[in-house]
Write a protein that holds these residues in place. Structure first.
Motif, PDB file in Angstrom:
ATOM      1  N   ILE A 121     -71.653  -6.406  -0.566  1.00 40.50           N
ATOM      2  CA  ILE A 121     -71.519  -5.040  -0.085  1.00 40.50           C
ATOM      3  C   ILE A 121     -72.829  -4.581   0.545  1.00 40.50           C
ATOM      4  O   ILE A 121     -73.897  -5.166   0.340  1.00 40.50           O
ATOM      5  CB  ILE A 121     -71.109  -4.063  -1.205  1.00 40.50           C
ATOM      6  CG1 ILE A 121     -72.237  -3.902  -2.231  1.00 40.50           C
ATOM      7  CG2 ILE A 121     -69.819  -4.519  -1.877  1.00 40.50           C
ATOM      8  CD1 ILE A 121     -72.019  -2.749  -3.202  1.00 40.50           C
ATOM      9  N   ASP A 122     -72.730  -3.518   1.322  1.00 36.83           N
ATOM     10  CA  ASP A 122     -73.906  -2.922   1.938  1.00 36.83           C
ATOM     11  C   ASP A 122     -74.686  -2.117   0.901  1.00 36.83           C
ATOM     12  O   ASP A 122     -74.137  -1.703  -0.136  1.00 36.83           O
ATOM     13  CB  ASP A 122     -73.507  -1.970   3.073  1.00 36.83           C
ATOM     14  CG  ASP A 122     -72.524  -2.595   4.054  1.00 36.83           C
ATOM     15  OD1 ASP A 122     -72.584  -3.831   4.238  1.00 36.83           O
ATOM     16  OD2 ASP A 122     -71.710  -1.843   4.626  1.00 36.83           O
ATOM     17  N   VAL A 123     -75.919  -1.876   1.185  1.00 39.44           N
ATOM     18  CA  VAL A 123     -76.675  -0.837   0.477  1.00 39.44           C
ATOM     19  C   VAL A 123     -77.324   0.052   1.530  1.00 39.44           C
ATOM     20  O   VAL A 123     -77.576  -0.379   2.664  1.00 39.44           O
ATOM     21  CB  VAL A 123     -77.757  -1.411  -0.475  1.00 39.44           C
ATOM     22  CG1 VAL A 123     -77.127  -2.253  -1.566  1.00 39.44           C
ATOM     23  CG2 VAL A 123     -78.810  -2.204   0.292  1.00 39.44           C
ATOM     24  N   GLY A 124     -77.554   1.297   1.163  1.00 36.67           N
ATOM     25  CA  GLY A 124     -78.323   2.188   2.020  1.00 36.67           C
ATOM     26  C   GLY A 124     -79.771   2.180   1.568  1.00 36.67           C
ATOM     27  O   GLY A 124     -80.054   1.985   0.378  1.00 36.67           O
ATOM     28  N   GLU A 125     -80.666   2.378   2.482  1.00 37.53           N
ATOM     29  CA  GLU A 125     -82.088   2.413   2.149  1.00 37.53           C
ATOM     30  C   GLU A 125     -82.690   3.709   2.683  1.00 37.53           C
ATOM     31  O   GLU A 125     -82.618   3.985   3.885  1.00 37.53           O
ATOM     32  CB  GLU A 125     -82.806   1.211   2.744  1.00 37.53           C
ATOM     33  CG  GLU A 125     -84.275   1.132   2.355  1.00 37.53           C
ATOM     34  CD  GLU A 125     -84.906  -0.194   2.748  1.00 37.53           C
ATOM     35  OE1 GLU A 125     -85.813  -0.641   2.029  1.00 37.53           O
ATOM     36  OE2 GLU A 125     -84.495  -0.775   3.774  1.00 37.53           O
ATOM     37  N   VAL A 134     -74.361   4.211  -3.606  1.00 36.55           N
ATOM     38  CA  VAL A 134     -73.295   5.219  -3.520  1.00 36.55           C
ATOM     39  C   VAL A 134     -73.603   6.251  -2.448  1.00 36.55           C
ATOM     40  O   VAL A 134     -72.920   6.344  -1.432  1.00 36.55           O
ATOM     41  CB  VAL A 134     -73.082   5.906  -4.885  1.00 36.55           C
ATOM     42  CG1 VAL A 134     -72.060   7.040  -4.768  1.00 36.55           C
ATOM     43  CG2 VAL A 134     -72.609   4.896  -5.918  1.00 36.55           C
ATOM     44  N   MET A 135     -74.660   7.041  -2.655  1.00 40.79           N
ATOM     45  CA  MET A 135     -74.855   8.194  -1.779  1.00 40.79           C
ATOM     46  C   MET A 135     -76.260   8.776  -1.922  1.00 40.79           C
ATOM     47  O   MET A 135     -76.839   8.758  -3.009  1.00 40.79           O
ATOM     48  CB  MET A 135     -73.832   9.265  -2.154  1.00 40.79           C
ATOM     49  CG  MET A 135     -73.734  10.443  -1.234  1.00 40.79           C
ATOM     50  SD  MET A 135     -72.358  11.506  -1.758  1.00 40.79           S
ATOM     51  CE  MET A 135     -70.963  10.379  -1.674  1.00 40.79           C
ATOM     52  N   VAL A 193     -76.079  17.850   3.436  1.00 39.98           N
ATOM     53  CA  VAL A 193     -75.810  16.676   4.260  1.00 39.98           C
ATOM     54  C   VAL A 193     -75.780  15.476   3.321  1.00 39.98           C
ATOM     55  O   VAL A 193     -76.728  15.261   2.547  1.00 39.98           O
ATOM     56  CB  VAL A 193     -76.870  16.463   5.353  1.00 39.98           C
ATOM     57  CG1 VAL A 193     -76.514  15.245   6.210  1.00 39.98           C
ATOM     58  CG2 VAL A 193     -77.000  17.707   6.234  1.00 39.98           C
ATOM     59  N   LEU A 194     -74.691  14.720   3.366  1.00 42.16           N
ATOM     60  CA  LEU A 194     -74.509  13.555   2.507  1.00 42.16           C
ATOM     61  C   LEU A 194     -74.473  12.297   3.361  1.00 42.16           C
ATOM     62  O   LEU A 194     -73.850  12.278   4.423  1.00 42.16           O
ATOM     63  CB  LEU A 194     -73.206  13.658   1.718  1.00 42.16           C
ATOM     64  CG  LEU A 194     -72.980  14.935   0.902  1.00 42.16           C
ATOM     65  CD1 LEU A 194     -71.600  14.906   0.249  1.00 42.16           C
ATOM     66  CD2 LEU A 194     -74.064  15.086  -0.151  1.00 42.16           C
ATOM     67  N   VAL A 195     -75.120  11.255   2.869  1.00 37.82           N
ATOM     68  CA  VAL A 195     -75.094   9.946   3.523  1.00 37.82           C
ATOM     69  C   VAL A 195     -74.549   8.957   2.502  1.00 37.82           C
ATOM     70  O   VAL A 195     -75.180   8.718   1.466  1.00 37.82           O
ATOM     71  CB  VAL A 195     -76.499   9.520   3.991  1.00 37.82           C
ATOM     72  CG1 VAL A 195     -76.425   8.192   4.737  1.00 37.82           C
ATOM     73  CG2 VAL A 195     -77.129  10.596   4.864  1.00 37.82           C
ATOM     74  N   ASP A 219     -71.495   6.466   6.043  1.00 37.24           N
ATOM     75  CA  ASP A 219     -70.680   7.632   6.382  1.00 37.24           C
ATOM     76  C   ASP A 219     -71.492   8.885   6.103  1.00 37.24           C
ATOM     77  O   ASP A 219     -72.118   9.015   5.046  1.00 37.24           O
ATOM     78  CB  ASP A 219     -69.393   7.624   5.562  1.00 37.24           C
ATOM     79  CG  ASP A 219     -68.429   6.556   6.038  1.00 37.24           C
ATOM     80  OD1 ASP A 219     -67.540   6.887   6.825  1.00 37.24           O
ATOM     81  OD2 ASP A 219     -68.588   5.383   5.638  1.00 37.24           O
ATOM     82  N   VAL A 220     -71.475   9.806   7.059  1.00 38.46           N
ATOM     83  CA  VAL A 220     -72.300  11.014   6.979  1.00 38.46           C
ATOM     84  C   VAL A 220     -71.394  12.234   6.958  1.00 38.46           C
ATOM     85  O   VAL A 220     -70.469  12.349   7.770  1.00 38.46           O
ATOM     86  CB  VAL A 220     -73.267  11.104   8.179  1.00 38.46           C
ATOM     87  CG1 VAL A 220     -74.160  12.332   8.067  1.00 38.46           C
ATOM     88  CG2 VAL A 220     -74.101   9.831   8.297  1.00 38.46           C
ATOM     89  N   ALA A 221     -71.647  13.145   6.025  1.00 35.67           N
ATOM     90  CA  ALA A 221     -70.896  14.407   5.956  1.00 35.67           C
ATOM     91  C   ALA A 221     -71.863  15.571   6.073  1.00 35.67           C
ATOM     92  O   ALA A 221     -72.878  15.624   5.369  1.00 35.67           O
ATOM     93  CB  ALA A 221     -70.118  14.500   4.642  1.00 35.67           C
ATOM     94  N   VAL A 222     -71.547  16.494   6.971  1.00 39.17           N
ATOM     95  CA  VAL A 222     -72.300  17.740   7.093  1.00 39.17           C
ATOM     96  C   VAL A 222     -71.393  18.854   6.598  1.00 39.17           C
ATOM     97  O   VAL A 222     -70.338  19.128   7.188  1.00 39.17           O
ATOM     98  CB  VAL A 222     -72.722  17.992   8.548  1.00 39.17           C
ATOM     99  CG1 VAL A 222     -73.533  19.287   8.644  1.00 39.17           C
ATOM    100  CG2 VAL A 222     -73.526  16.814   9.090  1.00 39.17           C
ATOM    101  N   LEU A 223     -71.776  19.487   5.481  1.00 40.42           N
ATOM    102  CA  LEU A 223     -70.987  20.556   4.880  1.00 40.42           C
ATOM    103  C   LEU A 223     -71.591  21.889   5.303  1.00 40.42           C
ATOM    104  O   LEU A 223     -72.772  22.142   5.045  1.00 40.42           O
ATOM    105  CB  LEU A 223     -70.986  20.439   3.357  1.00 40.42           C
ATOM    106  CG  LEU A 223     -70.109  19.337   2.733  1.00 40.42           C
ATOM    107  CD1 LEU A 223     -70.623  17.945   3.077  1.00 40.42           C
ATOM    108  CD2 LEU A 223     -70.056  19.499   1.218  1.00 40.42           C
ATOM    109  N   THR A 224     -70.772  22.743   5.925  1.00 39.89           N
ATOM    110  CA  THR A 224     -71.310  23.977   6.513  1.00 39.89           C
ATOM    111  C   THR A 224     -70.776  25.277   5.923  1.00 39.89           C
ATOM    112  O   THR A 224     -70.950  26.333   6.546  1.00 39.89           O
ATOM    113  CB  THR A 224     -71.040  23.974   8.035  1.00 39.89           C
ATOM    114  OG1 THR A 224     -69.629  23.892   8.264  1.00 39.89           O
ATOM    115  CG2 THR A 224     -71.739  22.798   8.705  1.00 39.89           C
TER     116      THR A 224
END
Length: 294
Positions: A121-125, A134-135, A193-195, A219-224
């Motif tokens: 699986i991928d990881v974020g850095e 996860v996030m 902002v979630l990544v 995946d990026v989420a911008v909550l406004t």
């Protein structure tokens, strides 16, 4: 020869440490595996040194018995190696385990480690902070996590975040700009902002229906939302799997987020120092994990 394994365990995440040790060792012995190398995390080291010790000992599988923070620490050391990570969910969130379908029962989780598939699986850095499975987030979510007491998380699980979440619904939004894969800057007034590397959040909420942990992207989420009513509409849209007002989503291999003031920040449910920036990139297929047979 039997596969050699290690257990990296966070003692604060289990009620009876000796009982958990018997459960794990008995389950491994029943599968014909030798007794694992037993490594306990400490308040000073959440699992990084233990993961290094396990890798240096030549183990092939590291069973991680803890929450998302323990998984994050171990993943940061084992990403890029051939050592497999097996999850034994024991914390509050266990979001990586949830997204991968890992059972909470100890014997069943060990069975996945012994007889399951291996999935890269991928990881974020996050620049300057380490990796996440996860996030990572800035704003509302980090404030909510930071204000939730550890004893409440132990007693009530993910529901413990509800009270601090409600308190932060009226939190002043951030003025941010974000850039995806080096493109043009986008300017937003955002609550958070979630990544993310996975699609499902606390309580089984699927914020990113198409997200996969091995798709080579974040995946990026911008909550406004600006008001409580906005949050209610957003929650309703997400829960009903409809287009949600107050939510923008994107996909990218690299994400840069800049705020005009210092904001709370978190990685895999662990609060890090507040800051004005959060820069993340994906490391495709960097981590091998044990998953249920396909």
């Amino acid at each position: 020869m039997s596969v050699r394994s290690a257990v990296v365990i966070n003692p604060s995440k289990v009620l009876d440490l000796e009982e958990r040790r018997r459960e794990l060792c008995d389950a491994l012995a029943a599968a014909g595996w030798p007794e694992p190398l037993w490594l306990e995390t400490t308040p000073e080291d959440p699992g990084c040194g233990m993961a290094r010790e396990a890798a240096e000992a030549g183990v092939e599988v590291v069973l991680v018995c803890g929450g998302d923070g323990t998984v994050m620490a171990v993943a940061g050391e084992l990403a890029g190696s051939d050592v497999a990570v097996a999850l034994v969910p024991s914390g509050t969130g266990n979001l990586l385990a949830t997204n991968l379908g890992i059972p909470r029962d100890v014997a069943e989780a060990v069975a996945v480690a012994v007889a399951g598939d291996r999935r890269r699986i991928d990881v974020g850095e996050v620049e300057g902070e380490g990796v996440f499975t996860v996030m990572a987030g800035m704003g509302f979510d980090a404030a909510m996590v930071g204000e939730t007491p550890d004893d409440a998380k132990r007693r009530f699980g993910w529901a413990a975040y509800v009270a601090s979440g409600i308190r932060n619904l009226t939190r002043r939004r951030m003025s941010v700009r974000l850039r995806l894969d080096g493109g043009r800057w986008l300017h937003r007034r955002a609550a958070a902002v979630l990544v993310a590397n996975v699609g499902r959040l606390q309580g089984g909420i699927r914020l990113f229906p198409d997200a996969q942990p091995d798709d080579g992207e974040l995946d990026v989420a911008v909550l406004t939302p600006a008001h409580v009513a906005d949050w209610a509409r957003l929650a309703g849209g997400v829960l009903l799997a409809r287009r949600a007002a107050g939510l923008e989503t994107f996909r990218a291999r690299a994400v840069e987020i800049h705020a005009t003031r210092e904001e709370p920040r978190e990685i895999d449910g662990d609060v890090i120092a507040p800051g004005r920036r959060l820069s993340a990139r994906v490391r495709p297929g960097a981590l091998t994990v044990c998953v249920p047979p396909s």
